[in-house]
Structures are given as structure tokens and as C-alpha cells.
Design a protein around this motif. Structure first.
Motif, PDB file in Angstrom:
ATOM      1  N   CYS A 205       0.817  -1.212   0.000  1.00 23.56           N
ATOM      2  CA  CYS A 205       0.000   0.000   0.000  1.00 23.56           C
ATOM      3  C   CYS A 205       0.851   1.263   0.000  1.00 23.56           C
ATOM      4  CB  CYS A 205      -0.959  -0.005   1.183  1.00 23.56           C
ATOM      5  SG  CYS A 205      -2.285  -1.227   1.036  1.00 23.56           S
ATOM      6  N   VAL A 206       1.997   1.226   0.663  1.00 25.94           N
ATOM      7  CA  VAL A 206       2.909   2.370   0.615  1.00 25.94           C
ATOM      8  C   VAL A 206       3.434   2.560  -0.805  1.00 25.94           C
ATOM      9  CG1 VAL A 206       5.174   3.222   1.349  1.00 25.94           C
ATOM     10  CG2 VAL A 206       3.575   2.311   3.048  1.00 25.94           C
ATOM     11  N   ALA A 207       3.783   1.461  -1.455  1.00 30.86           N
ATOM     12  CA  ALA A 207       4.244   1.537  -2.844  1.00 30.86           C
ATOM     13  C   ALA A 207       3.150   2.100  -3.747  1.00 30.86           C
ATOM     14  CB  ALA A 207       4.678   0.161  -3.329  1.00 30.86           C
ATOM     15  N   ALA A 208       1.928   1.601  -3.562  1.00 31.68           N
ATOM     16  CA  ALA A 208       0.812   2.095  -4.360  1.00 31.68           C
ATOM     17  C   ALA A 208       0.509   3.555  -4.032  1.00 31.68           C
ATOM     18  CB  ALA A 208      -0.429   1.235  -4.126  1.00 31.68           C
ATOM     19  N   GLY A 209       0.677   3.929  -2.763  1.00 38.24           N
ATOM     20  CA  GLY A 209       0.459   5.317  -2.371  1.00 38.24           C
ATOM     21  C   GLY A 209       1.431   6.255  -3.067  1.00 38.24           C
ATOM     22  N   ALA A 210       2.698   5.837  -3.168  1.00 37.94           N
ATOM     23  CA  ALA A 210       3.697   6.647  -3.862  1.00 37.94           C
ATOM     24  C   ALA A 210       3.338   6.792  -5.341  1.00 37.94           C
ATOM     25  CB  ALA A 210       5.077   6.009  -3.709  1.00 37.94           C
ATOM     26  N   LEU A 211       2.915   5.685  -5.952  1.00 35.31           N
ATOM     27  CA  LEU A 211       2.510   5.736  -7.354  1.00 35.31           C
ATOM     28  C   LEU A 211       1.261   6.601  -7.533  1.00 35.31           C
ATOM     29  CD1 LEU A 211       3.042   2.014  -8.445  1.00 35.31           C
ATOM     30  CD2 LEU A 211       4.416   4.006  -9.096  1.00 35.31           C
ATOM     31  N   GLY A 212       0.356   6.531  -6.546  1.00 33.26           N
ATOM     32  CA  GLY A 212      -0.847   7.358  -6.613  1.00 33.26           C
ATOM     33  C   GLY A 212      -0.529   8.836  -6.588  1.00 33.26           C
ATOM     34  N   VAL A 213       0.453   9.232  -5.782  1.00 34.73           N
ATOM     35  CA  VAL A 213       0.881  10.626  -5.732  1.00 34.73           C
ATOM     36  C   VAL A 213       1.416  11.055  -7.092  1.00 34.73           C
ATOM     37  CG1 VAL A 213       2.561  12.234  -4.755  1.00 34.73           C
ATOM     38  CG2 VAL A 213       1.349  10.641  -3.261  1.00 34.73           C
ATOM     39  N   VAL A 214       2.245  10.218  -7.687  1.00 35.16           N
ATOM     40  CA  VAL A 214       2.801  10.534  -9.013  1.00 35.16           C
ATOM     41  C   VAL A 214       1.687  10.615 -10.053  1.00 35.16           C
ATOM     42  CG1 VAL A 214       4.334   9.757 -10.855  1.00 35.16           C
ATOM     43  CG2 VAL A 214       5.018   9.486  -8.457  1.00 35.16           C
ATOM     44  N   SER A 215       0.756   9.649 -10.004  1.00 32.13           N
ATOM     45  CA  SER A 215      -0.315   9.591 -10.996  1.00 32.13           C
ATOM     46  C   SER A 215      -1.208  10.828 -10.950  1.00 32.13           C
ATOM     47  CB  SER A 215      -1.161   8.327 -10.768  1.00 32.13           C
ATOM     48  OG  SER A 215      -2.285   8.317 -11.624  1.00 32.13           O
ATOM     49  N   TYR A 216      -1.802  11.093  -9.779  1.00 29.15           N
ATOM     50  CA  TYR A 216      -2.724  12.223  -9.719  1.00 29.15           C
ATOM     51  C   TYR A 216      -1.977  13.553  -9.672  1.00 29.15           C
ATOM     52  CZ  TYR A 216      -7.123  14.623  -8.910  1.00 29.15           C
ATOM     53  OH  TYR A 216      -8.231  15.446  -9.047  1.00 29.15           O
ATOM     54  N   GLY A 217      -0.716  13.523  -9.195  1.00 33.77           N
ATOM     55  CA  GLY A 217       0.102  14.732  -9.249  1.00 33.77           C
ATOM     56  C   GLY A 217       0.340  15.163 -10.691  1.00 33.77           C
ATOM     57  N   LEU A 218       0.614  14.195 -11.572  1.00 32.21           N
ATOM     58  CA  LEU A 218       0.766  14.503 -12.992  1.00 32.21           C
ATOM     59  C   LEU A 218      -0.530  15.065 -13.562  1.00 32.21           C
ATOM     60  CD1 LEU A 218       2.798  11.438 -14.350  1.00 32.21           C
ATOM     61  CD2 LEU A 218       3.524  13.835 -14.361  1.00 32.21           C
ATOM     62  N   ALA A 219      -1.656  14.498 -13.124  1.00 32.15           N
ATOM     63  CA  ALA A 219      -2.953  14.962 -13.624  1.00 32.15           C
ATOM     64  C   ALA A 219      -3.193  16.417 -13.216  1.00 32.15           C
ATOM     65  CB  ALA A 219      -4.069  14.070 -13.094  1.00 32.15           C
ATOM     66  N   ILE A 220      -2.925  16.750 -11.957  1.00 32.56           N
ATOM     67  CA  ILE A 220      -3.147  18.125 -11.497  1.00 32.56           C
ATOM     68  C   ILE A 220      -2.211  19.093 -12.218  1.00 32.56           C
ATOM     69  CG2 ILE A 220      -3.031  19.671  -9.508  1.00 32.56           C
ATOM     70  CD1 ILE A 220      -3.913  17.375  -7.752  1.00 32.56           C
ATOM     71  N   LEU A 221      -0.964  18.680 -12.430  1.00 28.25           N
ATOM     72  CA  LEU A 221      -0.043  19.524 -13.198  1.00 28.25           C
ATOM     73  C   LEU A 221      -0.584  19.777 -14.600  1.00 28.25           C
ATOM     74  CD1 LEU A 221       3.517  18.171 -12.291  1.00 28.25           C
ATOM     75  CD2 LEU A 221       2.642  20.474 -11.877  1.00 28.25           C
ATOM     76  N   ALA A 222      -1.114  18.717 -15.221  1.00 28.09           N
ATOM     77  CA  ALA A 222      -1.672  18.859 -16.563  1.00 28.09           C
ATOM     78  C   ALA A 222      -2.872  19.790 -16.560  1.00 28.09           C
ATOM     79  CB  ALA A 222      -2.066  17.487 -17.106  1.00 28.09           C
ATOM     80  N   TYR A 223      -3.735  19.671 -15.524  1.00 27.81           N
ATOM     81  CA  TYR A 223      -4.919  20.533 -15.441  1.00 27.81           C
ATOM     82  C   TYR A 223      -4.537  22.003 -15.309  1.00 27.81           C
ATOM     83  CZ  TYR A 223      -7.574  16.236 -14.473  1.00 27.81           C
ATOM     84  OH  TYR A 223      -8.141  14.991 -14.538  1.00 27.81           O
ATOM     85  N   SER A 224      -3.368  22.266 -14.745  1.00 25.94           N
ATOM     86  CA  SER A 224      -2.957  23.654 -14.539  1.00 25.94           C
ATOM     87  C   SER A 224      -2.536  24.332 -15.840  1.00 25.94           C
ATOM     88  CB  SER A 224      -1.812  23.731 -13.521  1.00 25.94           C
ATOM     89  OG  SER A 224      -0.610  23.189 -14.056  1.00 25.94           O
ATOM     90  N   ILE A 225      -2.256  23.544 -16.883  1.00 27.84           N
ATOM     91  CA  ILE A 225      -1.795  24.131 -18.145  1.00 27.84           C
ATOM     92  C   ILE A 225      -2.675  23.753 -19.334  1.00 27.84           C
ATOM     93  CG2 ILE A 225       0.605  24.252 -17.405  1.00 27.84           C
ATOM     94  CD1 ILE A 225       1.173  21.723 -18.964  1.00 27.84           C
ATOM     95  N   GLY A 226      -3.671  22.896 -19.127  1.00 27.15           N
ATOM     96  CA  GLY A 226      -4.515  22.461 -20.234  1.00 27.15           C
ATOM     97  C   GLY A 226      -5.984  22.487 -19.872  1.00 27.15           C
ATOM     98  N   ASP A 227      -6.832  22.289 -20.884  1.00 27.46           N
ATOM     99  CA  ASP A 227      -8.280  22.328 -20.690  1.00 27.46           C
ATOM    100  C   ASP A 227      -8.822  20.976 -20.260  1.00 27.46           C
ATOM    101  OD1 ASP A 227      -8.363  24.984 -21.460  1.00 27.46           O
ATOM    102  OD2 ASP A 227      -8.718  24.520 -23.579  1.00 27.46           O
ATOM    103  N   LEU A 228      -9.787  21.014 -19.338  1.00 24.96           N
ATOM    104  CA  LEU A 228     -10.379  19.797 -18.774  1.00 24.96           C
ATOM    105  C   LEU A 228     -11.081  18.916 -19.812  1.00 24.96           C
ATOM    106  CD1 LEU A 228      -9.695  20.018 -15.804  1.00 24.96           C
ATOM    107  CD2 LEU A 228     -12.121  19.950 -15.276  1.00 24.96           C
ATOM    108  N   PRO A 229     -11.858  19.494 -20.752  1.00 25.94           N
ATOM    109  CA  PRO A 229     -12.565  18.628 -21.701  1.00 25.94           C
ATOM    110  C   PRO A 229     -11.645  17.692 -22.475  1.00 25.94           C
ATOM    111  CG  PRO A 229     -13.478  20.831 -21.780  1.00 25.94           C
ATOM    112  CD  PRO A 229     -12.249  20.906 -20.907  1.00 25.94           C
TER     113      PRO A 229
END
Length: 276
Positions: A205-229
Motif C-alpha cells: 500500500c505504501v508503494a501504491a500510495g507513492a505511485l498514486g501521488v505521481v499519478s494524480y500529481g501529474l494529472a493536477i499539473l496537466a490541469y494547470s496548463i490544459g483544458d479539462l474537456p
């Protein structure tokens, strides 16, 4: 920057598929989900001393925390009244549509016809895999509520990342607050049973938690520079990656509907990548 954001979302989807594979491997999926989120929150704890507090985005973050609570409760109920194979495609298939509408109405993001077509292909592919599954009216209702919650926190997190001093500031504080909140809430609910589960399952779960941070962290970074649709449907490429993992690594059999659904998702991803 648009293409970079799109590629970040696909990478986010691929990592998200791995996290889901770890999640599905446990015998208590809800406890596992809480432990993964708690692990992610604790892993980013040092970052909140490096990046400034998300001034200007506290309202977005508070809203996201509230919606995450609704999401978690709806997810629990959906999985209690229906199989995951039936409810999960409805959740993930409807979320991009709701998120796109929220992005246009609330954030003022643009949507073009090619983007709408790509989003429609991704959503249709996901929902296609749910055909023939046993889904009661209650299960459908909770699944739709979960999809709406996913869309709402997606819009809120995109707005928060755009209004914070920096996207990294919002990411660090959001993961810490949300992870700690989910973990504490679930731990209080399950009590000693959750502590016992943690002792025997913390490594994966710690390993998955680290991957989860990377996964959704990338998504939030993308949302900050691109359109949601354009971006929200691309993260659902995780289902396409999950299908590949299931077939090649887990040796699971894929029926015609899953293959057809995967083909539509792939076509949608390509359309979104090429759309202007």
C-alpha cells in the motif's frame, strides 16, 4: 504545452492502472484504498515544508475534501450493492463527461468538436464494457453519484492548481490533507480491524500510495496548463492499460465487449491527442 499536458495525462492513466491492479489484489478493497491514500498523504508530508501553503486556493481545496468524502461513501455503497465489474465502468465512463461540463461552465475551458468526439469515444468504450453486467437501480444510482463526485473533485483540483501560488504547492497540500483525512476517517470507522490490516499490508500500500501521488500529481499539473474537456477523458486511458495488464500479466480472458470497448477507448485517446 497542450501536447505535453496530454502526454502527462496518459502517463497518469498508465500509473493509475498499476495502482488499481494493486488495489484489486487485496481482500478488503476499501481498507486497501484508505491505506493507499493515507500512505500518499504521509509521503508528501515533507513537501508541505518546502512549498508554500496554497493561498488563494483554500476554498477549492476545502471543496475537494468535502467532495472526496461524498466520493468515498458513494464508492463504498456502490461496491456493496454491485460487483466492481458492473459499477466501475459507469463511474469512470460518466466522470469525464461531467468533468468536461464543469470545466466549460466553471473554469471557462474551451471544447471543440474533435475533443467532444474523442471524449464520446472514450466514454462509449468504457460503458460498453459494462453491458450485460448485473446493475440494479440502486447500484446505478451510487455509481453515477461516484462518477459525479470524481468529476467535481477533478474540477475543484484543476481550479485549485490554477489559483495556488504554484501547482506543486496545491499538489503537496492537497495530498497531505486529503490523504490524512481519508486515512483518519476510515481508521476511526474500522478501528482495530484497520490497524490489523495495516500491519499485514502496509508494504504494497505504501508503494501504491507513492505511485498514486505521481499519478494524480501529474494529472493536477496537466490541469494547470490544459483544458479539462481534453484532459479528463485521457486519464481514463487507465482502463485501456488495465485491460492490457489483465490480459498479458494476469492471464485473464477478455471477451468481445472488453476488446471492442478497449478499441473505442484507444480511438478516443488518439482523437484527443490529434485534436486542435
Amino acid at each position: 504545452m497542450v501536447k505535453i499536458a496530454a502526454l502527462m495525462m496518459i502517463a497518469s492513466g498508465a500509473i493509475h492502472a498499476v495502482v488499481n491492479a494493486v488495489l484489486k489484489s487485496g481482500d478488503d478493497m476499501l481498507a486497501r484504498r484508505a491505506l493507499i491514500d493515507l500512505s500518499g498523504g504521509l509521503l508528501v508530508l515533507p513537501a508541505i515544508f518546502v512549498f508554500p501553503a496554497p493561498h488563494g486556493a483554500w476554498g477549492w481545496l476545502t471543496g475537494s475534501l468535502a467532495v472526496h468524502a461524498v466520493y468515498f461513501l458513494a464508492l463504498v455503497r456502490a461496491f456493496e450493492v454491485a460487483d466492481m465489474s458492473a459499477s466501475y465502468p459507469v463511474m469512470r465512463g460518466t466522470a469525464p463527461v461531467f468533468a468536461a461540463l464543469g470545466g466549460v461552465v466553471i473554469l471557462g475551458d474551451a471544447i471543440t468538436l474533435p475533443v467532444a468526439v474523442g471524449m464520446g469515444l472514450v466514454t462509449s468504450g468504457i460503458l460498453l464494457s459494462a453491458i450485460g453486467r448485473n446493475l440494479t437501480r440502486a447500484a446505478l444510482g451510487y455509481s453515477l453519484l461516484t462518477g459525479l463526485a470524481v468529476a467535481c473533485y477533478t474540477v475543484l483540483d484543476a481550479g485549485g492548481a490554477r489559483h495556488a501560488p504554484s501547482p506543486m504547492s496545491y499538489i503537496a497540500w492537497a495530498f497531505f490533507i486529503l490523504g490524512a483525512g481519508v486515512g483518519a476517517g476510515f481508521g476511526a470507522w474500522r478501528g482495530r480491524a484497520f490497524l490489523a490490516y495495516t500491519r499485514s499490508n502496509w508494504r504494497s500500500c505504501v508503494a501504491a500510495g507513492a505511485l498514486g501521488v505521481v499519478s494524480y500529481g501529474l494529472a493536477i499539473l496537466a490541469y494547470s496548463i490544459g483544458d479539462l474537456p481534453r484532459l479528463a477523458p485521457l486519464r481514463e486511458s487507465s482502463i485501456l492499460f488495465a485491460l492490457v495488464i489483465a490480459i498479458l500479466l494476469l492471464r485473464e480472458k477478455a471477451d468481445r465487449l472488453k476488446i471492442a470497448g478497449g478499441t473505442l477507448i484507444f480511438a478516443g485517446v488518439v482523437t484527443l491527442l490529434l485534436a486542435r
